[in-house]
Design a protein around this motif. Structure first.
Motif, PDB file in Angstrom:
ATOM      1  N   MET A   1       0.841  -1.203   0.000  1.00 34.62           N
ATOM      2  CA  MET A   1       0.000   0.000   0.000  1.00 34.62           C
ATOM      3  C   MET A   1       0.873   1.249   0.000  1.00 34.62           C
ATOM      4  N   GLU A   2       0.440   2.255  -0.741  1.00 33.28           N
ATOM      5  CA  GLU A   2       1.150   3.527  -0.788  1.00 33.28           C
ATOM      6  C   GLU A   2       0.411   4.537   0.086  1.00 33.28           C
ATOM      7  N   PHE A   3       1.119   5.156   1.016  1.00 33.15           N
ATOM      8  CA  PHE A   3       0.493   6.103   1.917  1.00 33.15           C
ATOM      9  C   PHE A   3       0.904   7.553   1.628  1.00 33.15           C
ATOM     10  N   ARG A   4       1.616   7.765   0.550  1.00 35.58           N
ATOM     11  CA  ARG A   4       1.926   9.130   0.136  1.00 35.58           C
ATOM     12  C   ARG A   4       2.206   9.131  -1.360  1.00 35.58           C
ATOM     13  N   THR A   5       2.064  10.292  -1.959  1.00 35.79           N
ATOM     14  CA  THR A   5       2.361  10.440  -3.375  1.00 35.79           C
ATOM     15  C   THR A   5       3.702  11.148  -3.518  1.00 35.79           C
ATOM     16  N   VAL A   6       4.555  10.631  -4.364  1.00 37.72           N
ATOM     17  CA  VAL A   6       5.877  11.202  -4.586  1.00 37.72           C
ATOM     18  C   VAL A   6       5.848  12.018  -5.871  1.00 37.72           C
ATOM     19  N   VAL A   7       6.315  13.247  -5.790  1.00 33.45           N
ATOM     20  CA  VAL A   7       6.338  14.126  -6.956  1.00 33.45           C
ATOM     21  C   VAL A   7       7.419  13.652  -7.922  1.00 33.45           C
ATOM     22  N   ASP A   8       7.022  13.389  -9.151  1.00 27.59           N
ATOM     23  CA  ASP A   8       7.994  13.022 -10.182  1.00 27.59           C
ATOM     24  C   ASP A   8       8.662  14.294 -10.701  1.00 27.59           C
ATOM     25  N   ILE A   9       9.977  14.307 -10.683  1.00 22.37           N
ATOM     26  CA  ILE A   9      10.723  15.465 -11.155  1.00 22.37           C
ATOM     27  C   ILE A   9      11.293  15.137 -12.523  1.00 22.37           C
ATOM     28  N   ARG A  10      10.891  15.922 -13.514  1.00 24.48           N
ATOM     29  CA  ARG A  10      11.357  15.673 -14.877  1.00 24.48           C
ATOM     30  C   ARG A  10      12.872  15.869 -14.957  1.00 24.48           C
ATOM     31  N   LYS A  11      13.490  15.128 -15.853  1.00 22.74           N
ATOM     32  CA  LYS A  11      14.933  15.263 -16.042  1.00 22.74           C
ATOM     33  C   LYS A  11      15.258  16.674 -16.476  1.00 22.74           C
ATOM     34  N   GLN A  12      16.198  17.299 -15.778  1.00 23.39           N
ATOM     35  CA  GLN A  12      16.538  18.681 -16.069  1.00 23.39           C
ATOM     36  C   GLN A  12      17.387  18.784 -17.347  1.00 23.39           C
ATOM     37  N   CYS A  13      17.370  19.971 -17.942  1.00 21.30           N
ATOM     38  CA  CYS A  13      18.080  20.176 -19.197  1.00 21.30           C
ATOM     39  C   CYS A  13      19.558  20.462 -18.972  1.00 21.30           C
ATOM     40  N   PHE A  14      19.988  20.554 -17.720  1.00 22.92           N
ATOM     41  CA  PHE A  14      21.397  20.768 -17.389  1.00 22.92           C
ATOM     42  C   PHE A  14      21.644  20.239 -15.982  1.00 22.92           C
ATOM     43  N   GLU A  15      22.913  20.220 -15.584  1.00 20.31           N
ATOM     44  CA  GLU A  15      23.281  19.721 -14.267  1.00 20.31           C
ATOM     45  C   GLU A  15      24.147  20.740 -13.531  1.00 20.31           C
ATOM     46  N   ILE A  16      24.021  20.750 -12.213  1.00 17.83           N
ATOM     47  CA  ILE A  16      24.841  21.611 -11.369  1.00 17.83           C
ATOM     48  C   ILE A  16      26.143  20.882 -11.061  1.00 17.83           C
ATOM     49  N   GLU A  17      27.260  21.573 -11.283  1.00 22.50           N
ATOM     50  CA  GLU A  17      28.579  20.985 -11.096  1.00 22.50           C
ATOM     51  C   GLU A  17      29.147  21.353  -9.718  1.00 22.50           C
ATOM     52  N   PRO A  18      30.217  20.677  -9.278  1.00 25.03           N
ATOM     53  CA  PRO A  18      30.760  20.936  -7.939  1.00 25.03           C
ATOM     54  C   PRO A  18      31.204  22.389  -7.767  1.00 25.03           C
TER      55      PRO A  18
END
Length: 284
Positions: free
Chosen positions: A1-18
């Motif tokens: 059973m699922e007791f919460r809904t998880v927000v799907d985050i779309r793949k971003q068009c870029f990434e944050i670097e160190p």
């Protein structure tokens, strides 16, 4: 059973670097997330002229901040705009939207609500100003999960809906424009901070004592989702390397004069020096 809904985050068009340079402008949620990046060693600027709640005030901050930078400044690689409200206050005497009423009498101002088009236009102008200095700047739009009781809760939701539509328009228009620019990639993305709190956490225990601002635990969770969705693998590796050093530096010993503690700190400082060498922009 699922007791919460998880927000799907779309793949971003870029990434944050160190340890890349970043700018955060917007509501007090920008302060919370920006502080978290600073704690993790990123060189960040957060709300240089104070908290800005609406898109026009965000535009004012970006315009002023750019104008005040020295010629040899290193421009931020990633910018976060956190949108709080579409309500603005216009000074009747000058007909200008102000960023802060400075505790002056309310009779001097006229309250207005920006339309979706006005919000989107202000954000596009802010992005264009940044791109003139840093053509490859990455911009993340997010709507603050902070609730505005003074407007009434229904009106607060209407305000958030306006901001959500404006953010979607900015991202969509940027994507469309990039389709007709050979060799270019989209560099404007939306991150669902508001949706995570409203639809995934969904409980008053994730709010601070005022029942309006997200709790520290909620901010920590949003940070985890942000790392998961937006950080490159190198940035995640950096966090794995930095966290044990951070914990050691934050440790409060019972016997700070002991040989064991001195040895621990010597080892920690060597690790910190190694991190600074590996990541030249590391800000701690």
């Amino acid at each position: 059973m699922e007791f919460r809904t998880v927000v799907d985050i779309r793949k971003q068009c870029f990434e944050i670097e160190p340890c890349e340079r970043m700018l955060f402008v917007g509501s007090c949620f920008a302060d919370s997330i920006g502080r978290r990046f600073r704690d993790e060693g990123f060189p960040v600027t957060v709300n240089p002229y104070g908290t800005m709640y609406n898109p026009v005030s965000i535009l004012h901050t970006v315009t002023r901040w750019i104008a005040e930078q020295p010629g040899d400044v290193t421009w931020p690689h990633t910018v976060f705009f956190t949108l709080g409200t579409n309500h603005v206050y216009r000074l009747k005497e000058t007909d200008e939207i102000v960023d802060n009423c400075q505790k002056r009498p309310a009779a001097l101002f006229q309250e207005e609500q920006l339309s979706v088009e006005q919000c989107a236009d202000a954000l596009k102008q802010a992005i264009d100003h940044l791109r003139r200095r840093q053509p490859y700047v990455q911009v993340v739009l997010t709507v603050s999960p902070i609730r505005y009781r003074k407007y009434g809760y229904h009106e607060s939701q209407l305000s958030k809906a306006t901001l959500l539509l404006a953010a979607e328009r900015v991202v969509s228009d940027d994507s469309h424009d990039r389709q007709y620019a050979p060799g270019s990639t989209q560099r404007v993305a939306y991150f669902p901070s508001y949706e995570i709190v409203m639809d995934e956490l969904r409980d008053y225990r994730f709010y601070a004592a005022d029942m309006l601002h997200p709790s520290e635990q909620a901010v920590d969770y949003i940070w985890e989702r942000l790392v998961e969705a937006c950080f490159s693998q190198d940035a995640k590796t950096f966090l794995d390397e930095w966290h044990p050093v951070k914990q050691a530096l934050g440790h409060r010993p019972f016997h700070p004069d002991s040989d064991d503690y001195r040895a621990l700190m010597d080892k920690t400082m060597l690790k910190l020096a190694a991190l600074r060498k590996k990541y030249p922009t590391f800000a701690l």
